[in-house]
Design an enzyme around this catalytic site. Sequence first.
Site, PDB file in Angstrom:
ATOM      1  N   GLU A 105      25.655  47.509  56.345  1.00 56.28           N
ATOM      2  CA  GLU A 105      25.419  47.503  58.402  1.00 56.28           C
ATOM      3  C   GLU A 105      23.590  46.521  58.834  1.00 56.28           C
ATOM      4  O   GLU A 105      23.630  46.040  59.445  1.00 56.28           O
ATOM      5  CB  GLU A 105      25.201  49.229  58.457  1.00 56.28           C
ATOM      6  CG  GLU A 105      26.670  49.633  58.239  1.00 56.28           C
ATOM      7  CD  GLU A 105      26.504  51.093  59.021  1.00 56.28           C
ATOM      8  OE1 GLU A 105      26.241  51.621  58.429  1.00 56.28           O
ATOM      9  OE2 GLU A 105      27.150  50.939  60.089  1.00 56.28           O
ATOM     10  N   GLU A 125      32.513  54.262  55.123  1.00 58.03           N
ATOM     11  CA  GLU A 125      32.613  55.645  55.951  1.00 58.03           C
ATOM     12  C   GLU A 125      33.881  56.396  55.725  1.00 58.03           C
ATOM     13  O   GLU A 125      33.938  57.619  55.845  1.00 58.03           O
ATOM     14  CB  GLU A 125      32.114  55.269  57.123  1.00 58.03           C
ATOM     15  CG  GLU A 125      29.921  55.260  56.732  1.00 58.03           C
ATOM     16  CD  GLU A 125      29.528  53.998  55.939  1.00 58.03           C
ATOM     17  OE1 GLU A 125      31.169  52.992  56.398  1.00 58.03           O
ATOM     18  OE2 GLU A 125      29.193  53.309  56.069  1.00 58.03           O
TER      19      GLU A 125
END
Length: 695
Positions: A105, A125
């Site tokens: 990210e 995640e």
Amino acid sequence: MTAHYQVHGQVAVITFDNPPVNGLGLATRLAVAAGLQQALETDAVQAIVITGAGKAFSGGADIREFNSPKALAEPSLHTLIDMVERSSKPVIAAINAVCMGGGLELSLACNYRIARADAKIALPEVKLGLVPGAGGTQRLPRMVGLEQGLNMIVSGNPVSADKLAGTALFNELVAAGQDVLAAALLFAGKVAALRPLPRVRDYTIDYPQHQAFLQFARNNVKAQAGPFPAPLKCVEAVAASVTMPFDAGIRFERELFFQLVQSAESKALRHAFFSERLAGKLADVGADTPLRAIHSAAVIGTGTMGAGIAMNFANAGIAVTLLATGQQRLEATLAKIGKSYEASVKKGRLTPQALAQRMALIAGTLDYQALAQADIVVEAVYEDIAVKQTVFEKLDAVMKPGAILASNTSSLDLNRIAAFTGRPQDVLGLHFFSPANVMKLLEIVRAEKTGKDVLATALALAKKLGKTAVVAGICDGFIGNRMLEQYVRQAGFLLEDGCLPQQVDKAIEQFGFAMGPFRVADMVGIDVSWQIRQRRYVDKPDVVYPKFADRLYDLGRFGQKSGAGWYDYRPGERAAQPSETVNQMIVAHSQELGVTRRQISDAEIVERLVYALVNEGARILEQGIAQRASDIDMVYLSGYGFPLVRGGPMFYADTVGLSKVAAGMAGFANGRHGESWAVAPLLARLAAEGKSFNS
Ligand code: NAD
């Protein structure tokens, strides 16, 4: 220091340095933010490169900080990402290796990305019950496309950087083994003066039929996600990347992240994740304990367990010699192993070359001398102390000094087995589960004199074999089977009190267990459990056992193998059909016992079965048979089909609240067989203090 700042000519290089995976914990974030600030304030710096030291670019956020104030302490990952994205000087991510989660990210907020072709790229995640929470669901699809982005985010699986070559994600790929930082510095020189700076947020996703595609994805994911909410939320977050403006999408993603991070499912998954890592560590065996080399192995016994254990070694590339008691048995076992590998080839799980390699690693012998040079030997002969004595005396006589002597015993005293040899420091239990080549769990049983280096070696070996290892002390049944005994006892009492097998199985399966106790019993074989029970009746005359299962044994109802057990089975089928005969016998059995059968709720069934596990788990913990509550959870998650979504029996009890659990047990103590509900002292104490097992 968790990140370094250096200047190469006109380029500032910020290097994450937070081993082992450069996690983006608070200290690292602070150091990176300081580096960025310095680079922006230094006139001579024209461009900024972010890279990682060691074996990773960054493995992502520091999950230990989740649900703690540190996760939000400034600079948060979001703040850092904002800083990178707002930078007035070009920022280039030099992705040298693993780039996952928050690491990916952060790199997506950079203006450019250069990666090594073999770097592993992922947003994992979902595996912790979450959606990526720092822009990953909005930025990744903008770079790799809606479908690829959705697949990566919903599966969480890593993709090798070169597999993403056709997308906009990387501006350059560097061949594996090449210096990605050098390439990034060259690249930085070329783009330093270019304006405007490209930003991922400014891209739009061009996918004309996106609504139809997203609906298809929702349906598929819903069907596969089981009890976990995160995969579907991942679809919703990715959908926002195409249906909402960028900033609204980011806000939506954050909302979903905060919902999930509080969810019981995500907490359970994170508990399992940490528990697995912790289980491999022993308080008194340091990480620097020297290991014994394991290049070759031997297995004694060609029954249910021997063949599977041998396959484990071959699968890990370790040569193994299998000792049998007769030529015919040996040949039959080697043929059985060959067939099992061939079945994997047919299913496309193994290449024919791998089959050949594995079979070449497995040798057979009838002669103990042929094992003498093996680094480790695992005994899997009859569960009879006299037979074990013969075998261990022979092993003591022939094995080279320093060889590890392991027993796969399920219940015998390892101290006695060790004493059959003149080298008890080399002896330990390696308790594999059936089928040994499939089941993840390995209980490593520590005897009184087992050497620390032997334990450390066994833990390292377990990793190599792909097992989840948990260290157990010596007691009947170790961790898993000792607890199971109480669970199975309660299942039997439930039948006496008013349940039928299908009701018990259904209730516990709805709770999430892969299979209820009676379906399991039919699979394992009622003759097998009969044998164990007969010994228990003798060994533990004070314990009351439900005896109905012995009637099935008397009738030859051995389970699936005989076409009838707790259930009926149609010829050639494994689907359990409720048995009218057995059900009537159960009702009659209650009458014989003088018990008035009553309606029992599914909630009571689940509580009695699970609390029986918890109570025995508490004793195991207090006696030091298990090192920590999370080890017990790992045993049940990896070896006994306990629902992952509940995090294991001890974690589940924590979630319910120990005072509520103890109160529930006290209620059961007023019923039949109340003596089986004496609350374990540790549980009573923790409940009174308002504490939990896993704290
Ligand atoms: P099994 O009865 O299927 O096989 C035992 C094997 O030992 C047979 O091949 C037999 O020929 C061999 N054997 C007997 N005496 C021997 C001797 N003196 N020398 C060499 N070989 C000899 O038993 P199993 O189910 O494979 O169990 C083996 C061990 O593994 C036991 O200690 C058992 O408690 C343990 N175990 C079994 C399971 C399971 O699910 N079956 C699970 C975990 C552990």
